[in-house]
Design a protein around this motif. Structure first.
Motif, mmCIF file in Angstrom:
data_model
loop_
_atom_site.group_PDB
_atom_site.id
_atom_site.type_symbol
_atom_site.label_atom_id
_atom_site.label_comp_id
_atom_site.label_asym_id
_atom_site.label_seq_id
_atom_site.Cartn_x
_atom_site.Cartn_y
_atom_site.Cartn_z
ATOM 1 N N ARG A 29 0.816 -1.212 0.000
ATOM 2 C CA ARG A 29 0.000 0.000 0.000
ATOM 3 C C ARG A 29 0.844 1.255 0.000
ATOM 4 O O ARG A 29 0.598 2.187 -0.761
ATOM 5 C CB ARG A 29 -0.918 0.025 1.232
ATOM 6 C CG ARG A 29 -2.182 -0.759 1.108
ATOM 7 C CD ARG A 29 -2.940 -0.415 -0.152
ATOM 8 N NE ARG A 29 -3.547 0.906 -0.120
ATOM 9 C CZ ARG A 29 -4.788 1.136 0.240
ATOM 10 N NH1 ARG A 29 -5.564 0.146 0.589
ATOM 11 N NH2 ARG A 29 -5.267 2.354 0.239
ATOM 12 N N ARG A 30 1.855 1.284 0.861
ATOM 13 C CA ARG A 30 2.703 2.481 0.961
ATOM 14 C C ARG A 30 3.401 2.763 -0.362
ATOM 15 O O ARG A 30 3.513 3.900 -0.786
ATOM 16 C CB ARG A 30 3.750 2.288 2.055
ATOM 17 C CG ARG A 30 3.185 2.274 3.432
ATOM 18 C CD ARG A 30 2.897 3.670 3.929
ATOM 19 N NE ARG A 30 1.987 3.599 5.048
ATOM 20 C CZ ARG A 30 0.853 4.255 5.151
ATOM 21 N NH1 ARG A 30 0.470 5.075 4.186
ATOM 22 N NH2 ARG A 30 0.077 4.120 6.182
ATOM 23 N N ASP A 33 0.688 3.909 -2.845
ATOM 24 C CA ASP A 33 0.127 5.215 -2.494
ATOM 25 C C ASP A 33 1.023 6.353 -2.968
ATOM 26 O O ASP A 33 0.554 7.442 -3.278
ATOM 27 C CB ASP A 33 -0.040 5.346 -0.969
ATOM 28 C CG ASP A 33 -1.251 4.595 -0.456
ATOM 29 O OD1 ASP A 33 -2.024 4.091 -1.293
ATOM 30 O OD2 ASP A 33 -1.420 4.500 0.767
ATOM 31 N N SER B 66 -2.920 9.091 1.606
ATOM 32 C CA SER B 66 -3.972 8.158 1.264
ATOM 33 C C SER B 66 -4.937 8.072 2.438
ATOM 34 O O SER B 66 -4.717 8.691 3.480
ATOM 35 C CB SER B 66 -3.318 6.797 0.981
ATOM 36 O OG SER B 66 -4.277 5.853 0.619
ATOM 37 N N THR B 68 -5.927 5.051 3.931
ATOM 38 C CA THR B 68 -5.960 3.705 4.481
ATOM 39 C C THR B 68 -6.007 3.822 6.001
ATOM 40 O O THR B 68 -6.047 4.907 6.539
ATOM 41 C CB THR B 68 -4.704 2.915 4.082
ATOM 42 O OG1 THR B 68 -3.574 3.670 4.455
ATOM 43 C CG2 THR B 68 -4.679 2.654 2.609
ATOM 44 N N TYR B 103 -4.410 11.439 -5.890
ATOM 45 C CA TYR B 103 -4.730 10.100 -5.375
ATOM 46 C C TYR B 103 -5.580 10.214 -4.106
ATOM 47 O O TYR B 103 -6.526 9.469 -3.906
ATOM 48 C CB TYR B 103 -3.420 9.350 -5.092
ATOM 49 C CG TYR B 103 -3.593 7.875 -4.868
ATOM 50 C CD1 TYR B 103 -3.912 7.025 -5.919
ATOM 51 C CD2 TYR B 103 -3.432 7.315 -3.601
ATOM 52 C CE1 TYR B 103 -4.062 5.661 -5.726
ATOM 53 C CE2 TYR B 103 -3.586 5.958 -3.394
ATOM 54 C CZ TYR B 103 -3.898 5.141 -4.458
ATOM 55 O OH TYR B 103 -4.059 3.786 -4.250
ATOM 56 N N GLN B 107 -9.868 9.593 -3.554
ATOM 57 C CA GLN B 107 -10.410 8.788 -2.454
ATOM 58 C C GLN B 107 -11.449 9.569 -1.644
ATOM 59 O O GLN B 107 -12.412 8.998 -1.146
ATOM 60 C CB GLN B 107 -9.279 8.338 -1.531
ATOM 61 C CG GLN B 107 -8.370 7.322 -2.198
ATOM 62 C CD GLN B 107 -7.289 6.858 -1.233
ATOM 63 O OE1 GLN B 107 -7.564 6.255 -0.208
ATOM 64 N NE2 GLN B 107 -6.056 7.146 -1.566
ATOM 65 N N ARG B 264 -7.035 3.350 -10.003
ATOM 66 C CA ARG B 264 -7.173 4.711 -9.495
ATOM 67 C C ARG B 264 -6.183 5.647 -10.195
ATOM 68 O O ARG B 264 -6.532 6.739 -10.621
ATOM 69 C CB ARG B 264 -6.909 4.721 -7.986
ATOM 70 C CG ARG B 264 -8.061 5.289 -7.203
ATOM 71 C CD ARG B 264 -7.764 5.236 -5.722
ATOM 72 N NE ARG B 264 -8.834 4.571 -5.005
ATOM 73 C CZ ARG B 264 -8.680 3.870 -3.900
ATOM 74 N NH1 ARG B 264 -7.480 3.690 -3.389
ATOM 75 N NH2 ARG B 264 -9.716 3.334 -3.309
#
Lengths: 82, 733
Positions: A29-30, A33, B66, B68, B103, B107, B264
């Motif tokens: 994810r990192r 991202d 992000s 998350t 990004y 989201q 995305r």
């Protein structure tokens, strides 16, 4: 002639296009991202004094990641220009 | 409600280094730190702006890349947007790297939050030879886009006007953005959405498709929330997720979350087609790259880094020394005035010894701290601090820490003069709980601003020729202790794998003077406030502990005088043969009786009793009961150590005496020698954090047991170290 190598193996100043980004969970994810996804052009711009982490240029910014994180990223490089 | 006092709540969000904090300051005039280091904003900051009959309530959310649930900051940002229902979400993006910045924006749109996009740093865009078609972007994103240059305050009015005009049209924002995630995920998403809608599963809080996406992304926070809400529905969704994950692994050799990220970014690329046009590229970043060739060079980089750190010291001591002695003189003079003008007694003692001496000792270090804070602010805001993290990461990882641990360490006093409290707070940036815990527990070893006074004092007395060197060595010792203890902790009670380092290296920027001054003042003010409140209270408390209970009878019998004189002679205070010989000597003798009596009074007090009680043990490290009192006081706040010593000696000197400075006392007192000074320096450096820091540790680690651990472990460690050094020095000196 094009070939695919691991980001860790790239030399300083070498350029390439990201082919695959492995890794899941937080690590994956990192990395994603921050914009390291297939199709993105990267250039290694430097390495820290102890050779790790590595500094990468993406199109509009610079980021750093450790070698063991770079292991998840495979890059397609042009053998002739490098 | 009348329109004149209508309140609009706006969540300010954005990537680290997007200038979000700068924009927040420009908008609200709030005194808040602006840094170049990713994730400097860890606290919820709020500010009000009044305009056209509206009150705009800005909430500055932590900077994130992000949404998350991997870090506290992302969770804070996400939960605020979802649960607090702000009227608007303003996403500040660095327009010079739109792709990555969008990004987060995408989201937010998927979350269905009412978004306004702020394209900040438009000046850099122009400098890089890029042009942006803002109208086209607005049309494609389906949200308002405002251009700003936060550093210059440009676009501020337009943003406020946009916010006010959008507030009355909130219905425009209702539907969340839906992106296609391709032939492999879309059918599964549809299936999950149906299940979610059917069961009204979390739909009161989140959009259905978003919950489905989070299941596919294996977002632990949402999945556990779902399990609590309805285990059955959650299981059905997890089944679909597992099926898709299997399929992705078999056919694409990848994970659903990777597919989602790819799509995305694909969506963002299509958004930006024809929006961004480039002429000659990257002029500015190339300048940064050129600088990095030198500043992060294998050999020159670390050398330059050490040079920078050492310069911060030298500057502090060269420049800071002048105002320091002025302030010291001022408080010395004030104490003298009070002693002369006020009648003798408890009140005079309270004002002169409790308040003026205590707070004066603390305030006299404000100039030093201001210079150090200014330097740190410059390093942070210029972008150099991120390079320090980059260069040091390999080293930190060896000790079980993270390149980002540099920040908490430096703020805590890795460059002497920080404070462990904001340092511990800064550890919130760290993504791994384990590395964070190790950082939080070891950061208090650093030379914080409150420990500095005692180091400056002792270095001034015992190493007058090498003060700067002594402080440099103390700081090195702090680093060595923090790193080694951290390695120990990470190998024993906080074991676990390392977390990703992935971090942005922001381009070098010349910090704005205003930003530096705000930052410097903010930190200094925190220190002064602490001196004015906690430390004043502690200072009075300790004065009381040192004054009460009073000796049974303030007069004393002849026998006692004889006893006192005998004690004095025994202690070798009087060396003149045939004493007393004349009237001068008799006066001197009376003064000395006063002096010894004051000392006895102190020994009789609560503090003295406690100090005496501990003395048999602390004498192994060379500490007497007087030092013990001040060290016990230091648990409350490290500044108290020096003010207690000051109070102790001024009480002991007797009220009629000229107040001489603490350093003179120490210089003349035969009990003080180099080995005691070194031992005390080590102990003060390493023992239990002050209680404010202890509270911060409890908060950041989420458990009081870690706070208790820090107090006990650090004190035992410090005492063991001091004792070893003291006993070793004793063999040689």
């Amino acid at each position: 002639m094009k070939s695919s190598i691991c980001l860790r193996m790239m030399e300083v100043n070498q350029k390439g296009i990201i082919k695959t980004v492995g890794g899941h969970g937080e690590m994956g994810r990192r990395i994603r991202d921050m914009g390291l996804v297939p199709g993105v052009e990267v250039q290694v711009v430097g390495r820290a004094p102890l050779y790790d982490p590595v500094a990468l240029r993406l199109r509009d910014f610079t980021l750093t990641l450790r070698n063991n994180e770079a292991d998840y990223v495979f890059v397609e490089i042009d053998d002739e220009t490098n | 409600m009348k329109q004149t006092d209508q309140k609009i709540t706006i969540a300010l969000t954005g990537n680290p280094n997007s200038g979000k904090t700068t924009l927040f300051n420009t908008l609200t005039g709030s005194r808040q730190h602006v840094g170049n280091y990713p994730g400097i904003t860890v606290e919820k900051k709020e500010g009000l702006v009044e305009s056209a009959g509206y009150v705009l309530h800005f909430v500055d959310l932590p900077g994130t890349y992000s949404l998350t649930a991997y870090s506290q900051e992302e969770l804070v940002a996400r939960n605020f947007m979802v649960r607090e229902n702000p009227d608007l979400v303003v996403d500040v993006v660095n327009a010079a790297s739109l792709e990555r910045n969008l990004y987060l924006a995408v989201q937010i749109l998927e979350l269905g939050a009412p978004l306004v996009l702020v394209l900040n740093m438009m000046d850099e865009v122009r400098k890089k030879g890029m042009t942006l078609d803002t109208g086209l972007l607005e049309q494609r994103m389906g949200c308002r886009v405002v251009e700003t240059v936060a550093r210059q305050g440009k676009g501020k009015k337009e943003l406020i006007d946009t916010i006010i005009s959008l507030n009355s049209r909130k219905e425009d924002f209702k539907s969340p953005l839906e992106i296609s995630y391709g032939p492999d995920l879309d059918p599964a998403l549809k299936e999950m959405e149906d299940i979610i809608r059917e069961n009204a599963f979390l739909t009161d809080i989140y959009p259905a498709r978003w919950v489905a996406l989070k299941y596919l992304e294996s977002d632990e926070e949402i999945i556990s929330e779902g399990r609590r809400k309805s285990p059955d529905t959650s299981t059905r969704l997890e089944d679909v997720t597992n099926k898709v994950a299997d399929h992705c692994l078999k056919t694409l050799k990848t994970y659903p979350e990777a597919v989602i990220a790819d799509y995305r970014y694909g969506f963002i690329s299509s958004l930006l087609k024809d929006v961004v046009t480039r002429d000659q590229q990257r002029q500015r970043i190339e300048m940064s790259d050129q600088l990095d060739k030198f500043l992060t060079h294998r050999l020159l980089g670390p050398l330059f880094m050490i040079f920078v750190l050492y310069m911060v010291y030298s500057l502090t001591f060269l420049v800071g020394d002048i105002p320091l002695s002025l302030i010291e003189d001022f408080f010395g003079w004030m104490g003298e005035v009070v002693r002369r003008t006020m009648p003798d007694g408890l009140l005079q003692s309270l004002v002169a010894s409790g308040i003026i001496d205590g707070v004066g000792a603390v305030l006299s270090f404000v100039p030093l701290l201001m210079i150090i804070f200014f330097c740190i602010a410059f390093l942070e805001d210029s972008g150099y601090m991120a390079r320090v993290a980059y260069m040091l990461d390999r080293v930190f990882r060896y000790f079980g820490l993270h390149g980002c641990s540099i920040m908490p360490f430096i703020v805590s006093g890795g460059i002497a003069g920080g404070c462990a409290v904001p340092g511990i707070m800064a550890a919130r940036t760290l993504r791994s709980p384990k590395e964070k815990l190790a950082t939080v527990l070891t950061a208090p070893f650093m030379t914080c601003g409150a420990k500095l006074p005692i180091f400056l004092l002792l270095a001034g007395v015992f190493f007058p020729a090498n003060q700067a060197l002594a402080l440099f060595l103390i700081t090195l010792l702090a680093w060595a202790s923090a790193l080694l203890v951290s390695k120990l902790l990470r190998a024993t009670i906080i074991r676990g794998a390392a977390t990703p380092f992935v971090m942005e290296l922001p381009p070098y920027r010349l910090p704005t003077l205003q930003g530096l001054l705000i930052h410097t003042w903010e930190r200094t003010w925190q220190y002064i406030k602490k001196a004015g409140t906690i430390i004043l209270a502690i200072s009075i408390l300790i004065w009381a502990a040192m004054t009460f209970p009073q000796l049974p009878d303030n007069g004393f019998s002849d026998e006692e005088i004889q006893g006192v004189i005998a004690e004095r002679d025994f202690r070798g205070l009087n060396t003149a043969p045939g004493f007393p010989a004349n009237t001068d000597d008799i006066t001197l003798e009376e003064e000395q009786i006063e002096l010894v009596l004051a000392e006895r009074q102190l020994a009789h007090s609560y503090a003295g009793r406690m100090g005496t009680f501990l003395e048999p043990v602390t004498s192994w490290a060379g500490f007497d009961w007087r030092i013990n009192i001040s060290l016990v006081g230091g648990f409350a706040a490290k500044e108290v150590i020096i003010s207690t010593l000051g109070t102790a000696y001024s009480l002991e000197a007797g009220e009629e005496d000229d107040p001489t400075s603490l350093s003179d006392h120490i210089r003349q007192d035969p009990d003080w020698d180099t080995k005691r000074a070194v031992s005390l320096i080590i102990f003060v450096l390493l023992y239990a954090p002050c209680f404010v820091a202890v509270v911060a540790i409890a908060r950041e680690s989420g458990a009081w047991r870690w706070a208790v651990f820090a107090m006990v472990f650090n004190t035992v460690f410090a005492f063991g170290f001091s004792t070893a050094v003291y006993q070793t020095l004793k063999l040689f000196i």
